[in-house]
Design an enzyme around this catalytic site. Structure first.
Site, PDB file in Angstrom:
ATOM      1  N   TYR A  50     -82.254   2.243  24.316  1.00 26.84           N
ATOM      2  CA  TYR A  50     -81.112   1.628  23.491  1.00 26.84           C
ATOM      3  C   TYR A  50     -81.436   1.620  21.967  1.00 26.84           C
ATOM      4  O   TYR A  50     -82.429   1.526  21.662  1.00 26.84           O
ATOM      5  CB  TYR A  50     -81.193   0.063  23.955  1.00 26.84           C
ATOM      6  CG  TYR A  50     -80.122  -0.385  24.753  1.00 26.84           C
ATOM      7  CD1 TYR A  50     -78.522  -0.295  23.983  1.00 26.84           C
ATOM      8  CD2 TYR A  50     -79.841  -0.707  26.042  1.00 26.84           C
ATOM      9  CE1 TYR A  50     -77.352  -0.317  24.647  1.00 26.84           C
ATOM     10  CE2 TYR A  50     -78.771  -1.090  26.385  1.00 26.84           C
ATOM     11  CZ  TYR A  50     -77.481  -0.944  25.820  1.00 26.84           C
ATOM     12  OH  TYR A  50     -76.157  -0.939  26.455  1.00 26.84           O
ATOM     13  N   GLU A  52     -78.702   1.159  19.569  1.00 24.85           N
ATOM     14  CA  GLU A  52     -77.435   0.823  18.652  1.00 24.85           C
ATOM     15  C   GLU A  52     -77.694   1.108  17.468  1.00 24.85           C
ATOM     16  O   GLU A  52     -78.755   0.593  16.695  1.00 24.85           O
ATOM     17  CB  GLU A  52     -77.151  -0.585  19.159  1.00 24.85           C
ATOM     18  CG  GLU A  52     -76.238  -0.709  20.540  1.00 24.85           C
ATOM     19  CD  GLU A  52     -75.929  -2.127  20.771  1.00 24.85           C
ATOM     20  OE1 GLU A  52     -75.808  -2.904  19.850  1.00 24.85           O
ATOM     21  OE2 GLU A  52     -75.514  -2.352  22.072  1.00 24.85           O
ATOM     22  N   ASP A 196     -58.119  18.442  17.278  1.00 19.04           N
ATOM     23  CA  ASP A 196     -58.964  18.380  18.292  1.00 19.04           C
ATOM     24  C   ASP A 196     -59.313  19.586  19.034  1.00 19.04           C
ATOM     25  O   ASP A 196     -58.312  20.301  19.833  1.00 19.04           O
ATOM     26  CB  ASP A 196     -58.268  17.210  19.248  1.00 19.04           C
ATOM     27  CG  ASP A 196     -58.990  17.008  20.771  1.00 19.04           C
ATOM     28  OD1 ASP A 196     -60.042  17.805  21.035  1.00 19.04           O
ATOM     29  OD2 ASP A 196     -58.525  16.036  21.329  1.00 19.04           O
ATOM     30  N   THR A 222     -64.959  17.911  22.771  1.00 19.79           N
ATOM     31  CA  THR A 222     -65.878  17.563  23.610  1.00 19.79           C
ATOM     32  C   THR A 222     -66.928  18.602  23.539  1.00 19.79           C
ATOM     33  O   THR A 222     -66.654  19.511  22.867  1.00 19.79           O
ATOM     34  CB  THR A 222     -65.187  17.655  25.054  1.00 19.79           C
ATOM     35  OG1 THR A 222     -64.432  19.105  24.824  1.00 19.79           O
ATOM     36  CG2 THR A 222     -64.263  16.670  25.337  1.00 19.79           C
ATOM     37  N   LYS A 225     -67.019  21.805  27.306  1.00 18.32           N
ATOM     38  CA  LYS A 225     -66.099  22.742  27.856  1.00 18.32           C
ATOM     39  C   LYS A 225     -66.423  24.116  27.284  1.00 18.32           C
ATOM     40  O   LYS A 225     -67.597  24.392  27.651  1.00 18.32           O
ATOM     41  CB  LYS A 225     -64.632  22.422  27.282  1.00 18.32           C
ATOM     42  CG  LYS A 225     -64.180  21.107  27.850  1.00 18.32           C
ATOM     43  CD  LYS A 225     -62.818  20.591  27.340  1.00 18.32           C
ATOM     44  CE  LYS A 225     -62.500  19.287  28.021  1.00 18.32           C
ATOM     45  NZ  LYS A 225     -61.200  18.681  27.461  1.00 18.32           N
ATOM     46  N   ARG A 231     -71.639  16.602  29.367  1.00 20.10           N
ATOM     47  CA  ARG A 231     -70.332  15.671  28.787  1.00 20.10           C
ATOM     48  C   ARG A 231     -70.869  15.120  27.679  1.00 20.10           C
ATOM     49  O   ARG A 231     -71.864  14.505  27.405  1.00 20.10           O
ATOM     50  CB  ARG A 231     -70.234  15.042  30.064  1.00 20.10           C
ATOM     51  CG  ARG A 231     -70.000  15.725  31.391  1.00 20.10           C
ATOM     52  CD  ARG A 231     -69.169  14.984  32.390  1.00 20.10           C
ATOM     53  NE  ARG A 231     -67.638  15.140  31.950  1.00 20.10           N
ATOM     54  CZ  ARG A 231     -66.798  16.226  32.700  1.00 20.10           C
ATOM     55  NH1 ARG A 231     -67.726  17.195  33.162  1.00 20.10           N
ATOM     56  NH2 ARG A 231     -65.893  16.478  32.290  1.00 20.10           N
TER      57      ARG A 231
HETATM   58  C1  LIG Z   1     -60.683  17.496  27.400  1.00 23.03           C
HETATM   59  C2  LIG Z   1     -59.898  16.961  26.290  1.00 23.03           C
HETATM   60  C3  LIG Z   1     -59.872  15.580  25.729  1.00 23.03           C
HETATM   61  C4  LIG Z   1     -60.987  14.570  26.484  1.00 23.03           C
HETATM   62  O1  LIG Z   1     -62.196  14.802  26.856  1.00 23.03           O
HETATM   63  P1  LIG Z   1     -62.792  13.747  27.956  1.00 23.03           P
HETATM   64  O2  LIG Z   1     -64.292  14.049  27.910  1.00 23.03           O
HETATM   65  O3  LIG Z   1     -62.362  14.173  29.244  1.00 23.03           O
HETATM   66  O4  LIG Z   1     -62.414  12.375  27.564  1.00 23.03           O
HETATM   67  C5  LIG Z   1     -59.534  15.314  24.532  1.00 23.03           C
HETATM   68  N1  LIG Z   1     -58.906  16.063  24.062  1.00 23.03           N
HETATM   69  C6  LIG Z   1     -58.713  17.655  24.313  1.00 23.03           C
HETATM   70  C7  LIG Z   1     -57.922  18.461  23.548  1.00 23.03           C
HETATM   71  C8  LIG Z   1     -59.345  17.608  25.823  1.00 23.03           C
HETATM   72  O5  LIG Z   1     -58.904  19.117  26.026  1.00 23.03           O
END
Ligand SMILES: *Cc1c(COP(=O)(O)O)cnc(C)c1O
Length: 439
Positions: A50, A52, A196, A222, A225, A231
């Site tokens: 933990y 925090e 994003d 993220t 990807k 993740r």
């Molecule tokens: C995949 C994605 C997210 C969210 O990601 P999670 O890990 O699934 O919550 C947010 N914004 C964009 C543009 C994404 O492609």
């Protein structure tokens, strides 16, 4: 292997999934195969801790080692992206975006402006179904008739709606994002600009897509990807962001904890650090550029087969096919392609005449198959298989949306599952994937 003895059921399921991932062409553009090293970091004792708080400012004792892990992850991200501030604690992409809104917006008062989900935006860009659209005001922009960003319309909407944050960066947009044009609009209306980049982070790192760093204030991404990590997610503040608001980093830190989360996932943090090191290696540049080359080759082969691609093609890792000219529904196509061992997702297309549950298109991408080492010749093969599957599905009478929601679908699916054409392609796909090992 303890698991096989203590929990053979779960062990078997994991093995089954391992086999599935090995056999198929994994073409969902948000997915990828992480390295062994990333997985090793995930499955460690760091999951027991933990922590925090932030490095050197924790609410729990015993964080000497974790502090070093997190500081290393932060330093690697700062260097790789060229940003002064990074938070590596968001559990995933959606909480990362929410943290930015919590940091900057008054609930039910301030407005978020993002691309509508129906046009390729993410749920967390202010969609009404998402907490981001329920707890904050939002206004959603759309694409132009050509399936591309319409900056004149976006500017007019921004002037009219006065958003606190403009979000750029998408989940189903096959074209290069012009961050500079977004910045001009955000500056004009005094909004924060959030990029994003979840889908394209790996391309940006590889120089295969322009970086938002010189133009935007905040970046969320993220890590699982195109970046090919575990993740997870990161929030970054650029020098431009700190110039607009010197407290931006502090505001985001407190939005993550205590605002939204308790303890960070320290094993995930370590795995992010590993992925960032891998992404900084020269081989990653080759990888990112190959993702785009593969997508472009796949797109042009699909065009040769008469497929209608949204915006006419791709600049990045993903392709959106509008299947209406083939008389095939996106959900049905996705089901048939899976029988043929080609895994994609159904997706709405701009100005879709069908509902999201039963949309007109499919979305496919090259990040995962490029990780396996596939190149242009394989993309041409893939396009041929996709075409053969769609030509076969065309012979079926398409279920209506109502039928697709009820019992009728069972019959329909069982017919698709037994289709000889699809099954023959499935075997051909397997003989190709067998030659391209997963990491
Ligand atoms: C995949 C994605 C997210 C969210 O990601 P999670 O890990 O699934 O919550 C947010 N914004 C964009 C543009 C994404 O492609």
């Amino acid at each position: 292997m303890q698991l096989s003895k203590t929990d053979p059921q779960i062990y078997k399921l994991i093995k089954d999934e391992e086999k599935r991932q090995r056999d198929v062409l994994e073409m969902i553009p948000s997915e990828n195969y992480t390295s062994r090293a990333v997985m090793e970091a995930m499955a460690t004792v760091l999951t027991n801790k933990y922590s925090e708080g932030y490095p050197k400012k924790r609410y729990y004792q015993g964080n000497r080692v974790i502090d070093e892990v997190e500081s290393l992850a932060i330093a690697r991200a700062q260097k790789l992206f060229g940003v002064p501030y990074v938070n590596v604690q968001p559990h995933s992409g959606s909480p990362a975006n929410l943290a930015v809104y919590v940091a900057l917006c008054q609930p039910l008062r301030d407005k978020i402006m993002g691309l509508s989900l129906a046009f390729g935006g993410h749920l967390t860009h202010g969609q009404p179904q998402s907490a981001t659209g329920r707890f904050f005001k939002s206004t959603l922009y759309e694409l132009g008739e050509d399936g591309r960003l319409d900056f004149d319309a976006i500017e007019k909407q921004a002037i009219r709606e006065k958003p606190k944050i403009i979000v750029c960066g998408f989940t189903a947009y096959p074209r290069t994002v012009n961050f500079r044009q977004f910045a001009q609009i955000a500056d004009k209306v005094g909004a924060y600009l959030l990029a994003d980049i979840s889908h394209i982070t790996g391309l940006i790192v590889a120089g295969a897509h322009p970086s938002p760093v010189p133009y935007v204030h905040i970046i969320t991404t993220t890590t699982h990807k195109t970046l090919r990590g575990p993740r997870g997610a990161m929030i970054m503040v650029t020098a431009r962001g700190l110039k607009k608001d010197p407290d931006l980093g502090k505001k985001i830190d407190s939005a993550v904890i205590p605002g939204l989360q308790g303890g960070p996932h320290d094993n995930q943090t370590a795995a992010i650090a590993v992925a960032l090191k891998e992404a900084a290696a020269p081989a990653f540049v080759t990888y990112g550029k190959q993702i785009v080359k593969n997508a472009k080759t796949l797109a042009s082969s699909l065009l040769d087969f008469g497929f209608d691609l949204v915006s006419g093609g791709t600049d990045n890792h993903l392709i959106l096919i509008d299947l209406r000219n083939k008389g095939v529904n996106g959900s049905i196509a996705a089901i048939a392609l899976e029988v043929a061992n080609i895994v994609v997702n159904k997706n709405g297309v701009p100005f879709d005449t069908q509902p999201p549950f039963y949309p007109s298109g499919i979305r496919l991408g090259t990040p995962a198959i490029t990780t396996r080492g596939m190149k242009e010749p394989q993309m041409k093969k893939v396009a041929g298989w996709i075409n053969r599957v769609i030509e076969e599905v065309k012979k079926e009478k398409m279920p209506t949306e109502k039928e697709a929601r009820n019992e009728f679908m069972k019959d329909f699916k069982s017919r698709v599952y037994k289709n000889k054409n699809h099954l023959k392609i499935a075997t051909e796909v397997k003989s190709l994937t067998a030659r391209f090992p997963v990491p």
